[in-house]
Design an enzyme around this catalytic site. Sequence first.
Site, PDB file in Angstrom:
ATOM      1  N   MET A  95      10.153  11.763  -2.867  1.00 39.72           N
ATOM      2  CA  MET A  95       8.668  12.098  -2.217  1.00 39.72           C
ATOM      3  C   MET A  95       8.838  13.501  -1.408  1.00 39.72           C
ATOM      4  SD  MET A  95       6.706  10.020  -3.641  1.00 39.72           S
ATOM      5  CE  MET A  95       4.980   9.836  -2.645  1.00 39.72           C
ATOM      6  N   SER A 122       0.519   7.584  -2.271  1.00 41.24           N
ATOM      7  CA  SER A 122       0.569   7.426  -3.578  1.00 41.24           C
ATOM      8  C   SER A 122       0.675   8.444  -4.501  1.00 41.24           C
ATOM      9  CB  SER A 122      -0.525   6.220  -4.037  1.00 41.24           C
ATOM     10  OG  SER A 122      -0.364   5.949  -5.220  1.00 41.24           O
ATOM     11  N   GLY A 123       1.263   8.272  -5.711  1.00 35.02           N
ATOM     12  CA  GLY A 123       1.210   9.302  -6.673  1.00 35.02           C
ATOM     13  C   GLY A 123       2.872   9.715  -7.202  1.00 35.02           C
ATOM     14  N   LYS A 141      -2.130   0.911   1.681  1.00 34.45           N
ATOM     15  CA  LYS A 141      -1.168   1.477   0.694  1.00 34.45           C
ATOM     16  C   LYS A 141      -0.328  -0.006   0.058  1.00 34.45           C
ATOM     17  CE  LYS A 141       1.470   3.941  -1.793  1.00 34.45           C
ATOM     18  NZ  LYS A 141       2.744   3.335  -2.060  1.00 34.45           N
ATOM     19  N   HIS A 199      -2.589  -1.489  -2.617  1.00 38.70           N
ATOM     20  CA  HIS A 199      -2.470  -0.863  -3.541  1.00 38.70           C
ATOM     21  C   HIS A 199      -1.162  -1.006  -4.562  1.00 38.70           C
ATOM     22  CE1 HIS A 199      -0.496   2.694  -5.430  1.00 38.70           C
ATOM     23  NE2 HIS A 199      -1.585   3.320  -5.820  1.00 38.70           N
ATOM     24  N   ASN A 200      -0.109  -1.240  -3.927  1.00 41.01           N
ATOM     25  CA  ASN A 200       1.252  -1.436  -4.751  1.00 41.01           C
ATOM     26  C   ASN A 200       1.108  -2.898  -5.264  1.00 41.01           C
ATOM     27  OD1 ASN A 200       1.737   1.097  -3.453  1.00 41.01           O
ATOM     28  ND2 ASN A 200       3.897   0.553  -3.570  1.00 41.01           N
ATOM     29  N   GLU A 247      -0.731  -2.622  -8.134  1.00 44.87           N
ATOM     30  CA  GLU A 247      -0.224  -1.821  -9.211  1.00 44.87           C
ATOM     31  C   GLU A 247       0.570  -2.782 -10.068  1.00 44.87           C
ATOM     32  OE1 GLU A 247       3.734   0.774  -8.295  1.00 44.87           O
ATOM     33  OE2 GLU A 247       1.823   1.844  -7.843  1.00 44.87           O
ATOM     34  N   ARG A 283       9.263 -10.271 -11.812  1.00 42.66           N
ATOM     35  CA  ARG A 283      10.313  -9.256 -11.383  1.00 42.66           C
ATOM     36  C   ARG A 283      11.529 -10.136 -10.895  1.00 42.66           C
ATOM     37  NH1 ARG A 283       7.975  -3.559  -9.458  1.00 42.66           N
ATOM     38  NH2 ARG A 283       6.375  -3.487 -10.790  1.00 42.66           N
TER      39      ARG A 283
END
Length: 298
Positions: A11, A120-121, A170, A173-174, A177, A269
């Site tokens: 990143m 993010s991204g 964030k 967000h994950n 995701e 996972r």
Amino acid sequence: MKIGYIGLGKMGSGMVLRLLEKGYEVVAFDPNAEAVKKISAGGAKGADSIAELVSLLPAPRTVWVMVPHQAVDGVLVEVASLLASGDTIIEGGNSPYKESIRRAKEIEAKDIGFLDAGVSGGPGGARNGACVMVGGRKELFDKYEKLFRDISVENGYGYMGKSGAGHFVKMTHNGIEYGMMQAIAEGFEVMKKSDFALDLRRVADLYNHGSVVESHLVEWLKEGFEKYGENLDEISGKVSHSGEGLWTVEAAKELGVPTPIIEGALQFRVDSQKNPSYTGQLLSAMRNMFGGHEVRKE
């Protein structure tokens, strides 16, 4: 504007290059000397240490920290010891939000500003425009709004609230995701096991043209099929997780919010380490395409 930047991983290096293109002067440091050498060739001023980085910045100094969450405390302690009143630290990694709340109190007690910025991204976003979620004092966010605008896609940044809010948003967000990726992967395994002999790359491409599930994730899955083939023979069915999904589940439990989808995706996972599957390979392929995670079979 001149900015110090610590952390030149997947990143960080991309974000530094974007900052340089936007006209910023960047002094960069990473423990990996080769990473410093490479970014110096791209136009940044390389530093051999954090102390040298700080010494090369004019007051009031701005230092962006972009390191793995396990390394953040050590870096912040060293940076803060070298800064002075009126300087600012922006912490842009994936850190637990409660840690960001604590760090803000400790650093601002020294009259040094602190902002937590969730980014993010993936590497592509860091290089070409990210989505950035910022927490901290509003007046400090306002001071750095142009910086956040410059590293983001259009309308891709925002002030989320007091310290910790950026990393909290964030983190969530994950967690979301995780659930979205799980649903996509499960659906594509269902299609693979049908007797229709479907071209899954074509399906993924079609889904990304006007369907309700059109998304970056589906696009990355299509790219995964193009890179590795539909059977994903080179890709491991064991799926790693980097922490944010677990943190989301823990926060949800504290808040009394049921999150069966996110919790199920996280548990998949964990279980995949002993029970690899094609669904796991699909998840791994997406992780590789958007985050550059190493997912090849051992």
